[in-house]
Scaffold this active site. Structure first.
Site, PDB file in Angstrom:
ATOM      1  N   ASP A 147       0.828  -1.214   0.000  1.00 36.65           N
ATOM      2  CA  ASP A 147       0.000   0.000   0.000  1.00 36.65           C
ATOM      3  C   ASP A 147       0.859   1.259   0.000  1.00 36.65           C
ATOM      4  O   ASP A 147       1.954   1.272   0.554  1.00 36.65           O
ATOM      5  CB  ASP A 147      -0.924  -0.017   1.234  1.00 36.65           C
ATOM      6  N   ASN A 164     -11.095  -2.455  -5.155  1.00 38.32           N
ATOM      7  CA  ASN A 164     -10.332  -1.507  -5.963  1.00 38.32           C
ATOM      8  C   ASN A 164     -11.029  -1.149  -7.286  1.00 38.32           C
ATOM      9  O   ASN A 164     -10.638  -0.193  -7.960  1.00 38.32           O
ATOM     10  CB  ASN A 164      -8.907  -2.024  -6.230  1.00 38.32           C
TER      11      ASN A 164
HETATM   12  C1  IPE Z   1      -5.444  -2.691  -0.036  1.00 40.73           C
HETATM   13  O1  IPE Z   1      -5.101  -1.369  -0.199  1.00 40.73           O
HETATM   14  C2  IPE Z   1      -5.448  -3.401  -1.364  1.00 40.73           C
HETATM   15  C3  IPE Z   1      -4.155  -3.581  -2.017  1.00 40.73           C
HETATM   16  C4  IPE Z   1      -2.996  -3.250  -1.529  1.00 40.73           C
HETATM   17  C5  IPE Z   1      -4.191  -4.183  -3.310  1.00 40.73           C
HETATM   18  P1  IPE Z   1      -6.186  -0.216  -0.396  1.00 40.73           P
HETATM   19  O2  IPE Z   1      -5.440   1.028  -0.589  1.00 40.73           O
HETATM   20  O3  IPE Z   1      -7.155  -0.607  -1.448  1.00 40.73           O
HETATM   21  O4  IPE Z   1      -6.959  -0.228   1.011  1.00 40.73           O
HETATM   22  P2  IPE Z   1      -7.735   0.941   1.743  1.00 40.73           P
HETATM   23  O5  IPE Z   1      -8.707   1.508   0.763  1.00 40.73           O
HETATM   24  O6  IPE Z   1      -6.740   1.950   2.168  1.00 40.73           O
HETATM   25  O7  IPE Z   1      -8.369   0.286   2.928  1.00 40.73           O
HETATM   26  C1  IPE Z   2      -1.584   0.196  -3.332  1.00 42.11           C
HETATM   27  O1  IPE Z   2      -1.356   1.564  -3.391  1.00 42.11           O
HETATM   28  C2  IPE Z   2      -1.852  -0.403  -4.694  1.00 42.11           C
HETATM   29  C3  IPE Z   2      -3.240  -0.826  -4.888  1.00 42.11           C
HETATM   30  C4  IPE Z   2      -4.197  -0.765  -4.004  1.00 42.11           C
HETATM   31  C5  IPE Z   2      -3.558  -1.358  -6.201  1.00 42.11           C
HETATM   32  P1  IPE Z   2      -2.552   2.612  -3.419  1.00 42.11           P
HETATM   33  O2  IPE Z   2      -2.923   2.856  -4.823  1.00 42.11           O
HETATM   34  O3  IPE Z   2      -3.664   2.161  -2.546  1.00 42.11           O
HETATM   35  O4  IPE Z   2      -1.852   3.884  -2.815  1.00 42.11           O
HETATM   36  P2  IPE Z   2      -2.469   4.896  -1.758  1.00 42.11           P
HETATM   37  O5  IPE Z   2      -2.922   4.083  -0.580  1.00 42.11           O
HETATM   38  O6  IPE Z   2      -3.606   5.583  -2.429  1.00 42.11           O
HETATM   39  O7  IPE Z   2      -1.342   5.810  -1.412  1.00 42.11           O
HETATM   40 MG    MG Z   3      -4.054   2.403  -0.584  1.00 39.13          MG
END
Ligand code: IPE
Ligand code: IPE
Ligand code: MG
Length: 257
Positions: A38, A86
């Site tokens: 993340d 997502n």
């Molecule tokens: C969790 O991260 C999913 C992945 C890393 C693929 P998210 O960024 O989607 O989770 P939330 O929205 O912060 O809970």
């Molecule tokens: C994790 O990084 C990747 C996926 C969830 C696909 P994010 O895209 O959630 O990055 P932040 O949390 O918005 O910084």
């Molecule tokens: Mg994220």
């Protein structure tokens, strides 16, 4: 009574060779490590870049984490790449992530195969995942299916609740009576019943939540949270997490050893 002065039974074991760490006890490495990758978006925003640039930058981190896990002798590594939630993101970002995951497979599967990594996927193969991507997933699984050194499971279009729902559907399809439904019956219908539960879960980016990752399997996992944004994650951070894991006392509801 605790006995802190006695030498630990594993004292004197070979420390992890190399420059990075002298403290990891290689006889107590987690068998299964799972990561919530993340912080890609925030990493990119902090640099005035597009969120998608953050995802691209996460590739190096993923490969370095795999390398680190191989060095440690981790047998199972599960990486959360795309959640069932997502899909709520802007269409452009979702499209990018689909294409990115596909091209990552094409670019990296041979080198992973050469390293003895078996690639697998966990998640729903529903209509929203482009057929092209599904094909690459199948090809990558097939290419690496006989590898034994480590299983890398990419949680893709994965949700812990969806996995449990899918398992319950299979229980119904299999015609089980209520009295036949127990933890074993449910576990046997998870996406990969042969996979041991994660010993250690690492989540980056300073968020302290599970976000629907491996809900069934995490019942007794040790959770380690890191402030590092995923694109900055390197094997040293994994080693830090393993060191933290080795300081924990896993009791599974029992009493301290
Ligand atoms: C969790 O991260 C999913 C992945 C890393 C693929 P998210 O960024 O989607 O989770 P939330 O929205 O912060 O809970
Ligand atoms: C994790 O990084 C990747 C996926 C969830 C696909 P994010 O895209 O959630 O990055 P932040 O949390 O918005 O910084
Ligand atoms: Mg994220």
């Amino acid at each position: 009574m605790s006995n802190t002065s006695a030498p630990r039974p594993d004292a004197g074991r070979e420390p992890l060779a190399g420059h990075f760490d002298r403290e990891i006890d290689l006889s107590r490495v987690p068998v299964h490590v799972a990561c919530v990758m993340d912080g890609n978006g925030r990493w990119a925003s902090a640099r005035g870049l597009q969120r998608t640039d953050g995802h691209a930058a996460g590739e190096v981190a993923l490969l370095d984490a795999v390398e680190g896990a191989l060095e440690l002798g981790v047998k199972w590594l599960t990486m959360f790449a795309f959640s069932t939630e997502n899909w709520r993101r802007p269409a452009d970002e979702v499209r990018y992530l689909m294409g990115f995951n596909e091209s990552l497979l094409v670019r990296r599967r041979d080198e992973l195969n050469d390293k003895g990594v078996r690639i697998r996927f966990a998640g729903r193969r529903d209509w929203r995942v482009p057929r092209r991507v599904l094909r690459r997933m199948d090809e990558s699984e097939e290419l690496t299916s006989s590898n034994k050194r480590m299983t890398l499971t990419m949680a893709f279009n994965y949700g812990g609740r969806a996995e449990i729902v899918d398992a319950v559907r299979r229980i119904v399809d299999d015609g089980l009576r209520a009295g036949q439904v127990d933890e074993r019956a449910l576990r046997a219908r998870l996406y990969h019943p042969d996979q041991p539960d994660p010993d250690l879960v690492v989540r980056t980016s300073g968020e302290y939540r599970i976000s629907n990752f491996l809900l069934w399997q995490l019942a007794y996992s040790e959770l380690v949270f890191s402030d590092v944004l995923w694109p900055d994650f390197r094997r040293e951070h994994l080693f830090d997490a393993v060191r933290e894991y080795q300081r924990r006392d896993r009791r599974y509801g029992g009493v301290a050893r």
